[in-house]
Scaffold this motif. Structure first.
Motif, PDB file in Angstrom:
ATOM      1  N   ILE A   1       0.946  -1.240   0.152  1.00 25.78           N
ATOM      2  CA  ILE A   1       0.038   0.105  -0.124  1.00 25.78           C
ATOM      3  C   ILE A   1       0.757   1.149  -0.080  1.00 25.78           C
ATOM      4  N   PHE A   2       1.777   1.221   0.929  1.00 20.73           N
ATOM      5  CA  PHE A   2       2.655   2.279   0.920  1.00 20.73           C
ATOM      6  C   PHE A   2       3.552   2.690  -0.363  1.00 20.73           C
ATOM      7  N   GLY A   3       4.142   1.510  -0.615  1.00 18.74           N
ATOM      8  CA  GLY A   3       4.888   1.599  -1.864  1.00 18.74           C
ATOM      9  C   GLY A   3       4.078   2.077  -3.088  1.00 18.74           C
ATOM     10  N   THR A   4       3.012   1.755  -3.235  1.00 17.24           N
ATOM     11  CA  THR A   4       2.346   2.080  -4.424  1.00 17.24           C
ATOM     12  C   THR A   4       1.648   3.724  -4.104  1.00 17.24           C
ATOM     13  N   ILE A   5       1.390   4.110  -3.050  1.00 17.36           N
ATOM     14  CA  ILE A   5       1.127   5.553  -2.838  1.00 17.36           C
ATOM     15  C   ILE A   5       2.237   6.318  -2.967  1.00 17.36           C
ATOM     16  N   PHE A   6       3.603   5.834  -2.579  1.00 21.52           N
ATOM     17  CA  PHE A   6       4.837   6.481  -2.851  1.00 21.52           C
ATOM     18  C   PHE A   6       5.062   6.777  -4.285  1.00 21.52           C
ATOM     19  N   LEU A   7       5.002   5.702  -5.015  1.00 18.96           N
ATOM     20  CA  LEU A   7       5.043   5.554  -6.248  1.00 18.96           C
ATOM     21  C   LEU A   7       4.207   6.393  -7.230  1.00 18.96           C
ATOM     22  N   GLY A   8       3.053   6.401  -6.758  1.00 16.22           N
ATOM     23  CA  GLY A   8       1.765   7.165  -7.476  1.00 16.22           C
ATOM     24  C   GLY A   8       2.181   8.653  -7.364  1.00 16.22           C
ATOM     25  N   VAL A   9       2.431   9.013  -5.939  1.00 20.09           N
ATOM     26  CA  VAL A   9       2.750  10.405  -5.779  1.00 20.09           C
ATOM     27  C   VAL A   9       3.899  10.926  -6.534  1.00 20.09           C
ATOM     28  N   LEU A  10       4.974  10.065  -6.560  1.00 19.47           N
ATOM     29  CA  LEU A  10       6.413  10.421  -7.261  1.00 19.47           C
ATOM     30  C   LEU A  10       5.850  10.429  -8.858  1.00 19.47           C
ATOM     31  N   GLY A  11       4.881   9.516  -9.450  1.00 18.15           N
ATOM     32  CA  GLY A  11       4.551   9.472 -10.693  1.00 18.15           C
ATOM     33  C   GLY A  11       3.858  10.852 -10.979  1.00 18.15           C
ATOM     34  N   PHE A  12       2.904  11.439 -10.186  1.00 16.61           N
ATOM     35  CA  PHE A  12       2.215  12.530 -10.549  1.00 16.61           C
ATOM     36  C   PHE A  12       3.285  13.864 -10.493  1.00 16.61           C
ATOM     37  N   GLN A  13       4.183  13.981  -9.557  1.00 19.19           N
ATOM     38  CA  GLN A  13       4.967  14.898  -9.586  1.00 19.19           C
ATOM     39  C   GLN A  13       6.033  14.962 -10.872  1.00 19.19           C
ATOM     40  N   VAL A  14       6.613  13.840 -11.290  1.00 19.46           N
ATOM     41  CA  VAL A  14       7.639  13.629 -12.311  1.00 19.46           C
ATOM     42  C   VAL A  14       6.599  14.205 -13.681  1.00 19.46           C
ATOM     43  N   THR A  15       5.636  13.522 -13.787  1.00 21.06           N
ATOM     44  CA  THR A  15       4.710  13.515 -15.011  1.00 21.06           C
ATOM     45  C   THR A  15       4.623  14.983 -15.343  1.00 21.06           C
ATOM     46  N   GLY A  16       4.311  15.813 -14.415  1.00 18.61           N
ATOM     47  CA  GLY A  16       4.136  17.288 -14.724  1.00 18.61           C
ATOM     48  C   GLY A  16       5.411  17.942 -15.251  1.00 18.61           C
ATOM     49  N   ASP A  17       6.783  17.609 -14.809  1.00 23.23           N
ATOM     50  CA  ASP A  17       7.837  18.154 -15.362  1.00 23.23           C
ATOM     51  C   ASP A  17       8.507  17.282 -16.734  1.00 23.23           C
ATOM     52  N   GLU A  18       8.512  16.164 -16.463  1.00 16.47           N
ATOM     53  CA  GLU A  18       9.160  15.388 -17.603  1.00 16.47           C
ATOM     54  C   GLU A  18       8.552  14.807 -18.617  1.00 16.47           C
TER      55      GLU A  18
ATOM     56  N   GLY B   1       8.430   5.290 -16.709  1.00 10.80           N
ATOM     57  CA  GLY B   1       9.604   4.566 -15.640  1.00 10.80           C
ATOM     58  C   GLY B   1       8.789   4.406 -14.190  1.00 10.80           C
ATOM     59  N   ILE B   2       7.807   5.174 -13.766  1.00 11.23           N
ATOM     60  CA  ILE B   2       7.333   4.648 -12.539  1.00 11.23           C
ATOM     61  C   ILE B   2       6.625   3.630 -12.583  1.00 11.23           C
ATOM     62  N   VAL B   3       5.704   3.391 -13.880  1.00 12.94           N
ATOM     63  CA  VAL B   3       4.836   1.857 -14.120  1.00 12.94           C
ATOM     64  C   VAL B   3       5.845   0.734 -14.035  1.00 12.94           C
ATOM     65  N   ILE B   4       6.985   1.187 -14.619  1.00 13.66           N
ATOM     66  CA  ILE B   4       8.180   0.069 -14.679  1.00 13.66           C
ATOM     67  C   ILE B   4       8.302  -0.505 -13.331  1.00 13.66           C
ATOM     68  N   LEU B   5       8.755   0.699 -12.643  1.00 11.66           N
ATOM     69  CA  LEU B   5       9.137   0.204 -11.216  1.00 11.66           C
ATOM     70  C   LEU B   5       8.144  -0.434 -10.238  1.00 11.66           C
ATOM     71  N   TRP B   6       6.925   0.205 -10.395  1.00 11.79           N
ATOM     72  CA  TRP B   6       5.778  -0.534  -9.817  1.00 11.79           C
ATOM     73  C   TRP B   6       5.622  -1.917 -10.156  1.00 11.79           C
ATOM     74  N   PHE B   7       5.804  -2.462 -11.164  1.00 12.28           N
ATOM     75  CA  PHE B   7       5.362  -3.767 -11.631  1.00 12.28           C
ATOM     76  C   PHE B   7       6.694  -4.648 -10.842  1.00 12.28           C
ATOM     77  N   ILE B   8       7.873  -4.159 -11.059  1.00 10.35           N
ATOM     78  CA  ILE B   8       9.109  -4.676 -10.647  1.00 10.35           C
ATOM     79  C   ILE B   8       8.911  -4.905  -8.967  1.00 10.35           C
ATOM     80  N   PHE B   9       8.667  -3.888  -8.380  1.00 18.60           N
ATOM     81  CA  PHE B   9       8.253  -3.791  -6.820  1.00 18.60           C
ATOM     82  C   PHE B   9       7.363  -4.661  -6.426  1.00 18.60           C
ATOM     83  N   VAL B  10       6.154  -4.621  -7.083  1.00 15.06           N
ATOM     84  CA  VAL B  10       5.027  -6.015  -6.694  1.00 15.06           C
ATOM     85  C   VAL B  10       5.823  -7.383  -6.883  1.00 15.06           C
TER      86      VAL B  10
END
Lengths: 348, 313
Positions: free
Chosen positions: B62-79, B86-95
């Motif tokens: 739960i916390f890993g997903t929330i962390f990656l989700g928040v991170l995803g929203f932040q970086v998608t804005g800039d990059e 990249g975040i989605v890849i990390l999530w799959f590997i994390f799970v």
């Protein structure tokens, strides 16, 4: 040693102790506590807190404690000392014979022949898995060939995605050519990898039930593949479909074959252990299967990248066959030959 | 050591306060040929450890997903999109890693135990007494997929879809039951993974060395309080065996006045003494030391007496 110092320093207690077994204990307990300190540090992963002397003293102190234990069991009724020694000796033993190889060393061992030797040791099961898979694909083909309605019975609509016997040649062609612009290839690769690796682990683990569910899972998947192959072949796209599939499929299907073979191996050993105790045979087969399955996960990683990137980028049949063929040759050579000449090296 | 002695003494709780169940004690022979007695971890400890581990996995997910989700929203804005991928890849590997390697990674550590197992004081070890290999740890945890995750996910998807909840859920329950209760059907409490890996789960009590029970003047039979001298004849010491000795040891260690008085009275009645009151501790220390000396002396000649119900030696 420190016990001797305690003796010479004449703490009073030692020479005074009435019972012979208490004197025995007082003479040695400094050594025991030294061992306890080292073992506690190792258990907590604080190896750096220990000096080189500590580590070299560990085996000696362990044997001292173990011999104290066997003497105490036969000559002392000091329950607290015996309980303590039982616990301490066990803890020390578990540290000395625990998992001590580092990950990198294990990886070297695994790639340098552990994996391929394990696969070769299961040659019979791998052959069985291959025959089952090939037979199931043939059955899928023949069923759809005899009556196209079989396709709808076998392949769920959400999986077929319009690739059914009623589809036009153009529709089918468009599914295997011209998808280079697809976005999110990396995420696709990660998804493919985790999904395929999970299914392989499942296929293996089901082998525990005497291999039957593993075989059913292999049949189910390959019947679908056979049916799909027929749809494309009937529209003259058989070769193109095979090429499209081969680019990652040679790696992926081989990985499924290995996982299925490992599952069958476990199941076969559980069902027919032969001359030896079933538990010994199962343990041996399981450790072999662990090597194979670590390899399967690795292959699924490679297959995911091939499927998400190369299959989309490369758009012509000969090149697709070339890459698929190179991968197949590579795996066959590696699994067939790696570690063949280091068999004599005994594993600890 | 004869088995009667073993059984009698093993009924007493050890210093750590746990009662050793003789049916769960195994001899593990080390490569040096030393027989260590190990306790198979109880089903309760195993279940407790698994529950803790599942809670840790779910919370991490739960916390890993929330962390990656928040991170995803932040970086998608800039990059832009590529960072989001990249975040989605990390999530799959994390799970994938969490599901397949949480248990393996922790059991490969020197303590051979996940957090749940550590809290319950149990660990994984090789059944044959040899080294616990990496392959064995991988093998025992590969089977968790069918033992645990598959039925859980099967039941969850059934509940969500709402269809086939009847026989589908029943089949899922039957499936999980076969694997879950497998440890109850063999004497070493092995689950499927333990069977194919050649491992078992054992207790690792961390017992501290307690001080000597009696080491003062009283141990010599001299009471410091009254100056009385307690010396017992062979007949007076012949009433009891090892079980009683170790019960007495426990009473002396706990050092509760009421217990000391009643035990001293019981012994006095049995051996026909009248030691008076007020000096029970010294009396008991003296009796303990002399009883132990007498039993140990016979022990050295291979004669043991498990309890007072055994014949005299």
């Amino acid at each position: 040693m420190s016990s001797r110092n305690a003796f010479l320093s004449g703490e009073g207690q030692l020479l005074d102790a009435v019972l012979r077994s208490d004197r025995f204990r007082l003479e040695r307990e400094a050594d025991w506590q030294e061992l306890e300190r080292i073992v506690s540090a190792l258990e907590k992963g604080q190896r750096r807190k220990l000096s080189a002397d500590d580590l070299s003293a560990l085996p000696t102190l362990y044997r001292t404690a173990a011999s104290s234990l066997s003497i105490a069991r036969e000559s002392s009724l000091d329950r607290s000392a015996i309980d303590y020694l039982e616990s301490l000796t066990l803890r020390a033993y578990l540290m000395i014979y625990g998992t001590r190889t580092s990950f990198w060393r294990w990886l070297g061992d695994f790639l340098g022949g552990g994996w391929s030797r394990a696969v070769r040791a299961m040659a019979f099961d791998m052959l069985a898995a291959f025959l089952i898979m090939a037979g199931a694909a043939l059955v899928g083909w023949l069923l759809v060939d005899s009556d196209p309605a079989w396709f709808h019975r076998l392949v769920p609509a959400e999986m077929a995605q319009g690739r059914d016997p009623d589809a036009s040649v153009e529709t089918l062609r468009s599914t295997i050519f011209g998808n280079q612009d697809q976005q999110g290839k990396g995420a696709f690769a990660a998804m493919l990898f985790s999904n395929n690796a999970q299914v392989s682990i499942l296929a293996f683990a089901l082998g525990f039930c005497f291999g039957v569910p593993t075989i059913l899972l292999l049949i189910h998947n390959m019947v679908l593949l056979g049916a799909m192959l027929h749809v494309f072949a009937s529209k003259g796209l058989g070769v193109d479909f095979a090429a499209w599939l081969s680019i990652h499929g040679t790696t992926e299907l081989l990985a499924i074959l290995l996982a299925g073979g490992a599952g069958i191996h476990i199941g076969r050993v559980m069902a027919f252990p032969g001359q030896r105790a079933v538990m010994d045979m199962a343990a041996e087969a399981g450790r072999r299967a662990a090597f194979v399955m670590a390899g399967v996960v690795l292959m699924m990683m490679v297959a995911g990248v091939l499927e998400a990137y190369f299959r989309q980028i490369i758009n012509d049949t000969p090149t697709r066959f070339l890459i698929g063929g190179i991968m197949l040759t590579f795996w066959a050579l590696y699994l067939g030959l790696a570690g063949r000449w280091r068999v004599a090296e005994a594993r600890p | 050591m004869n088995t009667a002695t073993n059984a009698a003494t093993s009924r007493i709780a050890d210093v750590a306060g746990r009662v050793r169940d003789p049916t769960k004690t195994r001899n593990l022979v080390t490569p040096e040929g030393i027989a260590l007695s190990v306790q198979i971890a109880s089903s309760g400890a195993r279940a407790g450890a698994l529950t803790i581990d599942i809670i840790i996995i779910v919370l991490t997910l739960i916390f890993g997903t929330i962390f990656l989700g928040v991170l995803g929203f932040q970086v998608t804005g800039d990059e832009g999109e590529s960072a989001g991928i990249g975040i989605v890849i990390l999530w799959f590997i994390f799970v994938f890693l969490l599901r397949n390697f949480y248990f393996t990674a922790f059991e490969l550590s020197p303590r051979g135990a996940t957090w749940g197992k550590r809290m319950m004081g149990i660990r994984v070890a090789a059944r044959d007494g040899g080294r616990l290999t990496t392959e064995a740890v991988i093998a025992r945890n590969l089977l968790r997929d069918v033992e645990l995750f598959l039925p859980l996910m099967f039941m969850m998807s059934n509940a969500m879809l709402g269809e086939g909840a009847g026989w589908g859920a029943a089949a899922g329950m039957a499936w999980i039951a076969i694997f879950l209760f497998l440890p109850f059907f063999n004497k070493d409490r092995l689950r499927g993974g333990d069977m194919i890996a050649g491992t078992w789960v054992i207790e690792t009590p961390r017992i501290k060395l307690a001080s000597l029970v009696a080491d003062g003047e009283a141990a010599r039979g001299i009471s410091t309080a009254t100056g009385a001298r307690y010396e017992f004849t062979a007949a007076e010491l012949g009433h009891y065996g090892e079980y009683e000795l170790q019960t007495l040891e426990k009473v002396l260690r706990q050092n509760e006045e009421a217990a000391l008085v009643s035990v001293a009275e019981a012994i006095c009645t049995k051996i026909g003494w009248n030691a008076g009151t007020g000096d029970e501790r010294a009396f008991l220390e003296a009796y303990y030391t002399q009883l132990r000396a007498s039993l140990e002396a016979k022990m050295r000649f291979g004669k043991r007496r498990a309890s007072k119900f055994d014949q005299q030696i």
